[in-house]
Each structure stands twice: as structure tokens, then as C-alpha cells.
Design a protein around this motif. Structure first.
Motif, mmCIF file in Angstrom:
data_model
loop_
_atom_site.group_PDB
_atom_site.id
_atom_site.type_symbol
_atom_site.label_atom_id
_atom_site.label_comp_id
_atom_site.label_asym_id
_atom_site.label_seq_id
_atom_site.Cartn_x
_atom_site.Cartn_y
_atom_site.Cartn_z
ATOM 1 N N ASP A 82 34.456 43.027 40.607
ATOM 2 C CA ASP A 82 34.421 41.990 39.581
ATOM 3 C C ASP A 82 33.997 42.566 38.229
ATOM 4 O O ASP A 82 34.571 42.226 37.187
ATOM 5 C CB ASP A 82 33.460 40.875 39.993
ATOM 6 N N SER A 83 32.991 43.434 38.258
ATOM 7 C CA SER A 83 32.517 44.041 37.005
ATOM 8 C C SER A 83 33.586 44.927 36.386
ATOM 9 O O SER A 83 33.802 44.908 35.165
ATOM 10 C CB SER A 83 31.256 44.859 37.267
ATOM 11 N N LYS A 86 36.365 42.921 34.854
ATOM 12 C CA LYS A 86 35.919 42.258 33.622
ATOM 13 C C LYS A 86 35.935 43.222 32.442
ATOM 14 O O LYS A 86 36.492 42.907 31.377
ATOM 15 C CB LYS A 86 34.510 41.696 33.821
ATOM 16 N N GLY A 89 39.590 44.352 31.813
ATOM 17 C CA GLY A 89 40.583 43.312 31.555
ATOM 18 C C GLY A 89 41.625 43.213 32.645
ATOM 19 O O GLY A 89 42.721 42.696 32.443
#
Length: 289
Positions: A82-83, A86, A89
């Protein structure tokens, strides 16, 4: 091998083979999220390795981000994906390189030793794949490369559980490759042999012993370099490898080739065989060394 603009997550990316993979992607224009465990790096004597690598890449004009996360903790596996998604992009390429390796004879292996290696080498990888694959399926494009080991096919008595986990991941690569291929997502494995990295730096305290080990480790007669592995990963991540999936690339210098143990070290020619080959080399060509 164009990977410019691709968004890449590399686990265990702060040192060794994975660090060179990160450098190689960055020099080709990819944005790289480097996952690492600060606790593991510090324990190995390499504090701040992740931050230092990112600084090195950025100073050279590349794009890189640190994603701190300890894969010995299953709760952190999906957070890493997830990181990375993020800060990048999105996510186009996943390189699973992080691994735990405990060198003990089989009869000395404890339950904790088994659990630690299975957690990092299998369970966390599975959780990361479960989080990453849907992202790639939605885009109908993705590249997944696992970093295995020659021990998948030639296990060492020195690290039996590590070898077991690498063989299991190769089996999973084959399974997932079939499932994801119709969606433009390839899954491949690159299996290094003896590669000179910080992980085996302790062996080079005695360079004479190291040179003897490297010479006898494979038919090529030397230890591999991290870039020997990184170039294969780069190729498998590129558009040119869209028809290659479920493949195991053995970067071992030939160490994986089965030989008759009576013939000596893996794939090595006897003195008589070497001399016979030398006699066939034309005078205009360099002799075999």
C-alpha cells in the motif's frame, strides 16, 4: 529493455543483489520503492543502508523512495504494498528479494528457526502477492519476479529450510504464472548461485579460502556479481518479456548442472579434459586459462 516510467517495488532492497537491482532499474528511468528492515540491516552491520541507497540513486538523477517494513511481521506485508503504490502512484513491477537465511545442519534446526524463515520467505511473500496481483490484473499489465536460489534444485545441507522455502516459491511462481497470463501479468523466477554480496562477506576474511571456494563453485570458476542477476530481472520486467512467464532463470555459472560426483566439483573439467580442450584451440585464439 525499456522500463522507463515503470513503478517498481523491491523487497529487501537495501543491500546485496536487490540493491543492485534497484540501481539498475533507476538508471533505466524507473521509479523504485525500496523496502527494507532497518532492524535487520543494523543487526547485519549495515545501519541506514536503505536511506543511503535511496540518496545514492537520487544524487545520480534517479527516482527512489524508502519503504521501511519488517517482513518477519506478517501485519506489515500488505502495508508495504500500500505504501509503495501510494508513493509511486501505482505498481507495475514487483521484485520479491527479501529472505531470511539461517545456516544450520538439519538436526540442529529449531522450531523458531523454521518459523522465521517460513514467515519471511513464504508467508509474507504470499501476502504481498495477494495485495499486488489485483492491482496488476486491473491494469492488464504487470511483471512479478521472485529472487530464488540455485538451492531450489541443488540444496545445501548447510541451510535446508532456506532451500525448502525457495523451492516452494518456485512452485508458486508456476502456479501463478498460469493464472495471471491471460491478463498480461507475467510471473518468473531468477535463481542465483554463489554471488559476491555483503551476506557472504564473512567468507572473504580469508581471501585464499574464498578464492578457492569461488573457483570450485561452478564451471565458470568465479563468484557471480550482483549485476549478473540484475540484468536478467530488468529483462523480465520489460515489454520485451511479455511472452515469457513461469520461467526459472538459473544464474549460477553452471553450478546447477547435474554431474557425476566422481568427476569432482560441479561441472568442473579434470586436468586431462582441460588439456584436451586446450590442444584444440587454434593458435590465433587465446588459450583457456
Amino acid at each position: 529493455m525499456t522500463v522507463s516510467g515503470k513503478r517498481v517495488l523491491i523487497t529487501g532492497g537495501s543491500r546485496g543483489i536487490a540493491a543492485q537491482i534497484a540501481r539498475t532499474f533507476a538508471t533505466k528511468g524507473a521509479a523504485v520503492a525500496i523496502n527494507f528492515s532497518e532492524a535487520a540491516d543494523r543487526s547485519a552491520g549495515w545501519p541506514n543502508a536503505g536511506e543511503n541507497l535511496v540518496s545514492e540513486i537520487m544524487e545520480a538523477g534517479g527516482r527512489a523512495y524508502v519503504i521501511e517494513g519488517d517482513l518477519s511481521n506478517p501485519a506489515q506485508a500488505t502495508d508495504i504494498v500500500d505504501s509503495a503504490a501510494k508513493v509511486l502512484g501505482g505498481l507495475d513491477v514487483l521484485v520479491l528479494s527479501a529472505s531470511a537465511q539461517i545456516n544450520k545442519p538439519f538436526l540442529d534446526v529449531t522450531a523458531d528457526d523454521i518459523a522465521a524463515q517460513i514467515q519471511v520467505n513464504l508467508t509474507s511473500n504470499i501476502l504481498i502477492l495477494q495485495r499486488t496481483i489485483p492491482i496488476m490484473l486491473e491494469r492488464r499489465w504487470g511483471r512479478i519476479i521472485t529472487i530464488g536460489s540455485a538451492q531450489e534444485v541443488a540444496p545445501s545441507a548447510e541451510m535446508p529450510i532456506y532451500a525448502l522455502t525457495k523451492a516452494a516459491m518456485w512452485n508458486l511462481v508456476c502456479n501463478l504464472a498460469v493464472q495471471t497470463a491471460p491478463f498480461g501479468v507475467t510471473v518468473n523466477n531468477v535463481a542465483p548461485g554463489l554471488i559476491q554480496t555483503d551476506r557472504n562477506a564473512h567468507r572473504r576474511r580469508d581471501m585464499e579460502a574464498w578464492n578457492a571456494l569461488a573457483c570450485q563453485a561452478n564451471p565458470v570458476g568465479r563468484a557471480g556479481r550482483p549485476d549478473d542477476v540484475a540484468e536478467w530481472v530488468l529483462h523480465l520486467a520489460s515489454d520485451k518479456a511479455g511472452f515469457t512467464t513461469g520461467t526459472n532463470i538459473l544464474v549460477t555459472g553452471g553450478a546447477h548442472i547435474p554431474t557425476n560426483r566422481a568427476d569432482g566439483p560441479p561441472g568442473r573439467l579434470s586436468d586431462r579434459e582441460t588439456e584436451a580442450l586446450r590442444s584444440r584451440v587454434p593458435e590465433s585464439l587465446p588459450k583457456l586459462s
